[in-house]
Design an enzyme around this catalytic site. Structure first.
Site, PDB file in Angstrom:
ATOM      1  N   THR A 103     -49.650 -13.521   6.487  1.00 32.52           N
ATOM      2  CA  THR A 103     -49.642 -14.828   6.530  1.00 32.52           C
ATOM      3  C   THR A 103     -51.337 -15.052   6.484  1.00 32.52           C
ATOM      4  O   THR A 103     -52.249 -14.471   7.242  1.00 32.52           O
ATOM      5  CB  THR A 103     -49.016 -15.303   7.576  1.00 32.52           C
ATOM      6  OG1 THR A 103     -49.507 -14.565   8.751  1.00 32.52           O
ATOM      7  CG2 THR A 103     -47.495 -15.195   7.331  1.00 32.52           C
ATOM      8  N   ASP A 150     -45.569 -21.994  28.266  1.00 25.55           N
ATOM      9  CA  ASP A 150     -47.010 -22.213  27.652  1.00 25.55           C
ATOM     10  C   ASP A 150     -47.623 -23.520  28.520  1.00 25.55           C
ATOM     11  O   ASP A 150     -47.112 -24.198  28.651  1.00 25.55           O
ATOM     12  CB  ASP A 150     -47.081 -22.454  26.287  1.00 25.55           C
ATOM     13  CG  ASP A 150     -46.555 -21.495  25.383  1.00 25.55           C
ATOM     14  OD1 ASP A 150     -46.539 -20.363  26.041  1.00 25.55           O
ATOM     15  OD2 ASP A 150     -46.463 -21.702  24.177  1.00 25.55           O
ATOM     16  N   LYS A 186     -43.358 -15.747  21.427  1.00 24.81           N
ATOM     17  CA  LYS A 186     -43.374 -15.611  20.082  1.00 24.81           C
ATOM     18  C   LYS A 186     -41.831 -15.454  19.658  1.00 24.81           C
ATOM     19  O   LYS A 186     -41.312 -16.026  18.734  1.00 24.81           O
ATOM     20  CB  LYS A 186     -44.151 -14.523  19.423  1.00 24.81           C
ATOM     21  CG  LYS A 186     -45.609 -14.864  19.768  1.00 24.81           C
ATOM     22  CD  LYS A 186     -46.390 -13.589  18.964  1.00 24.81           C
ATOM     23  CE  LYS A 186     -48.041 -14.002  19.374  1.00 24.81           C
ATOM     24  NZ  LYS A 186     -48.625 -15.166  19.297  1.00 24.81           N
ATOM     25  N   ASN A 238     -39.955 -18.675  20.350  1.00 25.80           N
ATOM     26  CA  ASN A 238     -40.410 -19.605  19.234  1.00 25.80           C
ATOM     27  C   ASN A 238     -39.414 -19.644  18.088  1.00 25.80           C
ATOM     28  O   ASN A 238     -39.248 -20.341  17.324  1.00 25.80           O
ATOM     29  CB  ASN A 238     -41.880 -19.677  19.227  1.00 25.80           C
ATOM     30  CG  ASN A 238     -42.281 -20.116  20.189  1.00 25.80           C
ATOM     31  OD1 ASN A 238     -42.205 -20.798  21.079  1.00 25.80           O
ATOM     32  ND2 ASN A 238     -43.806 -20.006  20.322  1.00 25.80           N
ATOM     33  N   ASP A 284     -44.974 -18.162  14.103  1.00 26.55           N
ATOM     34  CA  ASP A 284     -43.344 -18.170  14.621  1.00 26.55           C
ATOM     35  C   ASP A 284     -42.479 -19.064  13.892  1.00 26.55           C
ATOM     36  O   ASP A 284     -41.356 -18.773  13.702  1.00 26.55           O
ATOM     37  CB  ASP A 284     -43.471 -18.594  16.109  1.00 26.55           C
ATOM     38  CG  ASP A 284     -44.430 -17.825  16.951  1.00 26.55           C
ATOM     39  OD1 ASP A 284     -44.673 -16.345  16.576  1.00 26.55           O
ATOM     40  OD2 ASP A 284     -44.754 -18.282  17.924  1.00 26.55           O
ATOM     41  N   GLY A 324     -52.543 -18.626   7.168  1.00 24.27           N
ATOM     42  CA  GLY A 324     -52.748 -20.020   7.784  1.00 24.27           C
ATOM     43  C   GLY A 324     -52.730 -20.887   6.660  1.00 24.27           C
ATOM     44  O   GLY A 324     -51.869 -20.842   5.899  1.00 24.27           O
TER      45      GLY A 324
END
Ligand code: RIB
Length: 319
Positions: free
Chosen positions: A226, A12, A39, A42, A266, A228
């Site tokens: 999910t 990254d 992903k 992680n 992740d 957030g």
């Protein structure tokens, strides 16, 4: 081995920025860092740092980044099996993180795309002992299918459809026990599998019954959407195997000081896999609470793989 993750490894490249640039605009960055991500990787680090014996199957180029990846997996105690792909570079990402900790990501799959079904299936010793197989969608579709269909009987198969693969087809849903999309991915799955069109931003605000009904359009599977900072939503066709008292419910997210949301999903998936592998008969809700804490804490640190908190850190923070 308790958790087996099949997925991507990326380097990254991260720029902090006050706000995302408009098309055609040049903005000055507020700092640059580079570190391990992807992903798949992680999620493997998140699982390992929660104390679950974790294995990882992925692909690397033959370059300096690949050496770093191998060393890092060893340092994290992850039993990694790498397919070496000649003449291809290791996967890489350009990531912008704004002042609110939100991100935009550009991904070059590179070697990840060349991870083959044959290589995945050849790691049969890992599949034989895995309690949970966890897969995302940053590799070729052959590898994704091979991972889900190589899981042994009784092994829990978790598909995190991130990002939804261009070659997605609905039959994949039948190969998994649990699907974990975020709002964007959920909206895309609804469009592709159920011809249902809804804006991703509208999903978190829907009532539970409405959201549950949308989830059911994807078939007789269990979903965790999910949301957030708004937590997650659980929807089952049958809650009994998960020891859940209800067919659908919502769990709030922990309140934290967000620095960088990269890899929060992740963290959630890796920690969830670790929890479910550690105590297979534990109620899903309990595992989700821990996964939510791991995800929340990961956002207080910059970076992806290296931002995953340990079990001790989560306990210290949330008790
Ligand atoms: O989920 C975050 C990850 O997405 C980053 O680490 C980046 O590598 C991309 O795969």
């Amino acid at each position: 081995m308790h958790v087996l993750v099949v997925g991507s490894y990326n380097q990254d490249h991260v720029w902090r920025i006050d706000r995302f640039p408009q098309p055609g605009e040049t903005r000055r960055g507020l700092g640059f860092t580079t570190g391990p991500g992807g992903k798949g990787f992680n999620q493997a680090v998140a699982s390992a740092r929660q104390g679950a014996p974790t294995a990882f199957i992925g692909a690397l180029g033959e370059d300096a980044l690949a050496r770093t990846a191998r060393e890092l997996a060893a340092t994290e105690g992850i039993a990694a099996r790498w397919q070496a792909c000649p003449d291809v570079s290791t996967g890489s990402c350009g990531i912008l993180v704004d002042a609110n900790g939100q991100n935009q990501i550009v991904l070059d799959l590179a070697a990840n795309e060349y991870l083959t079904a044959t290589f995945v299936r050849a790691q049969s010793d890992l599949f034989a002992t895995a309690r949970v197989v966890l897969v995302q969608m940053e590799t070729g579709m052959g590898a994704i299918r091979a991972a889900l269909t190589s899981a042994s009987a009784g092994c829990l198969r978790v598909l995190n459809p991130a990002p939804v693969h261009a070659e997605w087809d609905a039959s994949l849903l039948a190969d998994a026990d649990l699907i974990t999309p975020n709002e964007t991915e959920f909206a895309e799955l609804l469009a592709r599998c159920a011809d249902t069109h809804i804006a991703a931003e509208a999903i978190a605000a829907l009532g539970d019954e409405e959201l549950h009904a949308l989830c059911r359009r994807l078939g007789d599977i269990s979903l965790i959407v999910t949301l957030g900072a708004r937590g997650c939503f659980v929807s089952h066709a049958d809650p009994a195997p998960w020891q859940d008292p209800a067919s659908c419910y919502r769990l709030a997210a922990e309140r934290v000081q967000v620095c960088d949301t990269t890899g929060a999903g992740d963290a959630f998936n890796g920690a969830l896999a670790a929890e479910l592998a550690r105590q297979p008969r534990r109620a899903l809700r309990e595992a989700l609470l821990q996964a939510g804490r791991v995800a929340a804490l990961s956002t207080e640190r910059a970076g992806a793989a290296l931002a995953m908190p340990t079990r001790a850190q989560v306990q210290q923070r949330f008790g």
